[in-house]
Design a protein around this motif. Structure first.
Motif, PDB file in Angstrom:
ATOM      1  N   UNK A  35      93.144  38.447  51.513  1.00 14.38           N
ATOM      2  CA  UNK A  35      92.004  37.964  51.276  1.00 14.38           C
ATOM      3  C   UNK A  35      91.851  36.608  50.666  1.00 14.38           C
ATOM      4  N   UNK A  36      92.379  36.284  49.155  1.00 14.65           N
ATOM      5  CA  UNK A  36      92.153  35.049  48.635  1.00 14.65           C
ATOM      6  C   UNK A  36      93.476  34.056  48.288  1.00 14.65           C
ATOM      7  N   UNK A  37      94.154  34.987  49.053  1.00 22.58           N
ATOM      8  CA  UNK A  37      95.660  34.338  49.847  1.00 22.58           C
ATOM      9  C   UNK A  37      94.884  32.203  49.893  1.00 22.58           C
ATOM     10  N   UNK A  38      95.343  31.910  49.678  1.00 23.48           N
ATOM     11  CA  UNK A  38      95.541  31.095  49.999  1.00 23.48           C
ATOM     12  C   UNK A  38      94.002  29.612  48.887  1.00 23.48           C
ATOM     13  N   UNK A  39      93.962  30.712  48.429  1.00 23.52           N
ATOM     14  CA  UNK A  39      92.572  29.909  47.192  1.00 23.52           C
ATOM     15  C   UNK A  39      93.529  29.774  46.420  1.00 23.52           C
ATOM     16  N   UNK A  40      92.021  29.734  45.347  1.00 21.09           N
ATOM     17  CA  UNK A  40      92.284  29.567  43.834  1.00 21.09           C
ATOM     18  C   UNK A  40      92.236  30.430  43.059  1.00 21.09           C
ATOM     19  N   UNK A  41      91.016  31.467  43.604  1.00 20.93           N
ATOM     20  CA  UNK A  41      91.312  32.879  42.603  1.00 20.93           C
ATOM     21  C   UNK A  41      91.805  33.984  42.879  1.00 20.93           C
ATOM     22  N   UNK A  42      91.924  34.465  42.162  1.00 23.68           N
ATOM     23  CA  UNK A  42      92.502  36.049  42.076  1.00 23.68           C
ATOM     24  C   UNK A  42      92.343  37.050  42.351  1.00 23.68           C
ATOM     25  N   UNK A  43      92.836  38.310  42.534  1.00 26.67           N
ATOM     26  CA  UNK A  43      91.986  39.495  43.082  1.00 26.67           C
ATOM     27  C   UNK A  43      91.099  40.328  42.515  1.00 26.67           C
ATOM     28  N   UNK A  48      85.208  41.339  41.565  1.00 27.52           N
ATOM     29  CA  UNK A  48      84.542  41.557  40.550  1.00 27.52           C
ATOM     30  C   UNK A  48      82.808  40.799  41.612  1.00 27.52           C
ATOM     31  N   UNK A  49      83.458  40.782  42.634  1.00 27.58           N
ATOM     32  CA  UNK A  49      82.171  40.798  43.911  1.00 27.58           C
ATOM     33  C   UNK A  49      82.143  40.691  44.444  1.00 27.58           C
ATOM     34  N   UNK A  50      82.976  42.075  45.028  1.00 21.25           N
ATOM     35  CA  UNK A  50      82.848  43.012  45.674  1.00 21.25           C
ATOM     36  C   UNK A  50      82.345  44.199  44.949  1.00 21.25           C
ATOM     37  N   UNK A  51      82.377  44.494  43.152  1.00 16.93           N
ATOM     38  CA  UNK A  51      81.283  45.022  42.588  1.00 16.93           C
ATOM     39  C   UNK A  51      80.169  45.213  42.690  1.00 16.93           C
ATOM     40  N   UNK A  52      79.244  43.380  42.462  1.00 21.77           N
ATOM     41  CA  UNK A  52      77.834  42.621  42.322  1.00 21.77           C
ATOM     42  C   UNK A  52      78.734  42.377  41.049  1.00 21.77           C
ATOM     43  N   UNK A  53      79.639  42.365  40.152  1.00 21.61           N
ATOM     44  CA  UNK A  53      79.129  41.627  38.844  1.00 21.61           C
ATOM     45  C   UNK A  53      79.007  40.041  38.718  1.00 21.61           C
ATOM     46  N   UNK A  54      79.844  39.515  39.759  1.00 24.33           N
ATOM     47  CA  UNK A  54      80.149  38.285  39.624  1.00 24.33           C
ATOM     48  C   UNK A  54      79.796  37.157  40.802  1.00 24.33           C
ATOM     49  N   UNK A  55      79.849  36.795  41.231  1.00 22.11           N
ATOM     50  CA  UNK A  55      78.732  35.646  41.978  1.00 22.11           C
ATOM     51  C   UNK A  55      79.815  34.245  42.880  1.00 22.11           C
ATOM     52  N   UNK A  56      79.783  35.286  44.029  1.00 20.98           N
ATOM     53  CA  UNK A  56      80.517  34.133  45.070  1.00 20.98           C
ATOM     54  C   UNK A  56      80.376  32.095  45.323  1.00 20.98           C
ATOM     55  N   UNK A  57      81.713  31.646  44.467  1.00 19.45           N
ATOM     56  CA  UNK A  57      81.762  30.407  44.893  1.00 19.45           C
ATOM     57  C   UNK A  57      81.518  29.288  45.792  1.00 19.45           C
ATOM     58  N   UNK A  60      84.948  29.279  47.343  1.00 18.44           N
ATOM     59  CA  UNK A  60      86.091  30.663  48.135  1.00 18.44           C
ATOM     60  C   UNK A  60      85.098  31.425  49.105  1.00 18.44           C
ATOM     61  N   UNK A  61      83.734  31.511  49.138  1.00 20.09           N
ATOM     62  CA  UNK A  61      82.906  32.101  50.011  1.00 20.09           C
ATOM     63  C   UNK A  61      83.028  31.570  51.630  1.00 20.09           C
ATOM     64  N   UNK A  62      83.420  29.754  51.786  1.00 18.86           N
ATOM     65  CA  UNK A  62      84.044  29.712  52.837  1.00 18.86           C
ATOM     66  C   UNK A  62      85.188  29.411  52.918  1.00 18.86           C
ATOM     67  N   UNK A  63      85.703  30.245  52.187  1.00 23.33           N
ATOM     68  CA  UNK A  63      87.613  30.498  51.914  1.00 23.33           C
ATOM     69  C   UNK A  63      87.318  32.468  53.089  1.00 23.33           C
ATOM     70  N   UNK A  64      86.417  32.858  52.612  1.00 21.47           N
ATOM     71  CA  UNK A  64      86.018  34.438  53.521  1.00 21.47           C
ATOM     72  C   UNK A  64      85.530  33.881  54.485  1.00 21.47           C
ATOM     73  N   UNK A  65      84.999  33.100  54.450  1.00 19.25           N
ATOM     74  CA  UNK A  65      84.003  32.666  56.262  1.00 19.25           C
ATOM     75  C   UNK A  65      85.587  32.685  57.008  1.00 19.25           C
ATOM     76  N   UNK A  66      85.753  31.537  56.095  1.00 17.85           N
ATOM     77  CA  UNK A  66      87.242  30.952  57.483  1.00 17.85           C
ATOM     78  C   UNK A  66      88.366  32.216  57.982  1.00 17.85           C
TER      79      UNK A  66
END
Length: 287
Positions: A35-43, A48-57, A60-66
């Motif tokens: 899912x993070x491949x092609x973004x500037x973020x690490x797994x 952390x986002x999936x555990x509710x511990x970090x916000x979604x930039x 990255x939200x646009x990348x995930x939607x795509x």
């Protein structure tokens, strides 16, 4: 196809959002790395986002939607997560509040007040009241509590983040609290230095021109995300992530450190000023 897990609607907004992201990812048969491949973020950032511990930039939200073909769902809802995590802090500070919890290094320039992570309750209260002189106690105290609570970063066993604070001499010699409370504030900083949790440098009034003669700066680097810079004025703040501009701030901060006193000399100055306040003496300006 992945079987949908029940998502408890009574959960916090960040937790609900994170679980929905995880379900969508697993339903698509994707790993965190996929899912993070092609973004500037690490797994780890995504985990952390999936555990509710970090916000979604937003990017990255646009990348995930795509990647997940979710028709803008995560972009539309990431703002709700950001608001839910804010607490008593100013809205413009939310991104920094979360980022500092995950930073590998934090470097600060403080020309007018001690950085929030270094403030004692008395100092934080004085700063909040100065900015909001008509605020009621029930409005001030949550801000003070939340600000002081951020310093738990320095109590964690993992020893991160690395924290470097360049402070102006005026913070030592121009008190904003009674003498005893100023001594306690300076003792707090000296204690963190001696525990090897922070590094400090003092920039003297007589140091001459330097890149940060106006404005503040907080530079943050991460193991799993691009660096950020935060600048702040009285009732507003700006988080900068443009790589070219971040690099300009990095060069300016390095030049600022070059005009500061050495960490050992700076610690001695902080301890001497604290002792002066304890003895009822105004610390001398090094003119």
């Amino acid at each position: 196809m992945a079987r949908r897990r029940d998502i408890d609607g009574s959960m916090s907004v960040p937790t609900f959002y994170g679980k929905e992201l995880r379900w969508k990812r697993e339903a698509a048969g994707l790993s965190l790395e996929d899912l993070v491949r092609g973004s500037f973020f690490g797994k780890t950032y995504l985990s952390d986002i999936e555990r509710g511990e970090r916000r979604m930039p937003l990017d990255l939200a646009r990348h995930a939607d795509q990647v997940l073909s979710t028709d803008g769902y995560f972009e539309r809802n990431c703002e709700d997560v950001r608001r839910a995590r804010r607490g008593a802090h100013a809205e413009y500070f939310q991104k920094v509040l979360e980022a500092e919890k995950h930073a590998k290094a934090i470097e600060v320039w403080a020309p007018a007040v001690f950085p929030g992570l270094l403030q004692t309750p008395a100092y934080a209260r004085a700063v909040v009241r100065a900015a909001h002189p008509l605020a009621l106690d029930e409005e001030v105290e949550p801000r003070v509590t939340d600000r002081v609570a951020r310093a738990r970063l320095f109590e964690d066993d993992h020893r991160l983040p690395e924290y470097w604070a360049v402070l102006h001499e005026a913070l030592l010699t121009d008190p904003v609290l009674p003498a005893g409370e100023m001594a306690h504030q300076l003792d707090r900083i000296a204690e963190l230095v001696e525990r090897r949790r922070i590094v400090t440098q003092i920039v003297l009034r007589k140091s001459g021109p330097h890149p940060f003669m106006s404005g503040t700066a907080q530079l943050m680097t991460f193991p799993d995300a691009p660096p950020l810079v935060y600048t702040e004025s009285l009732h507003s703040g700006e988080t900068i992530d443009d790589p070219a501009l971040v690099e300009e701030y990095r060069r300016s901060y390095d030049l600022l450190r070059a005009v500061g006193q050495s960490p050992d000399t700076s610690l001695a100055m902080i301890k001497a000023a604290a002792e002066d306040y304890r003895n009822g003496k105004q610390p001398d300006r090094l003119e």
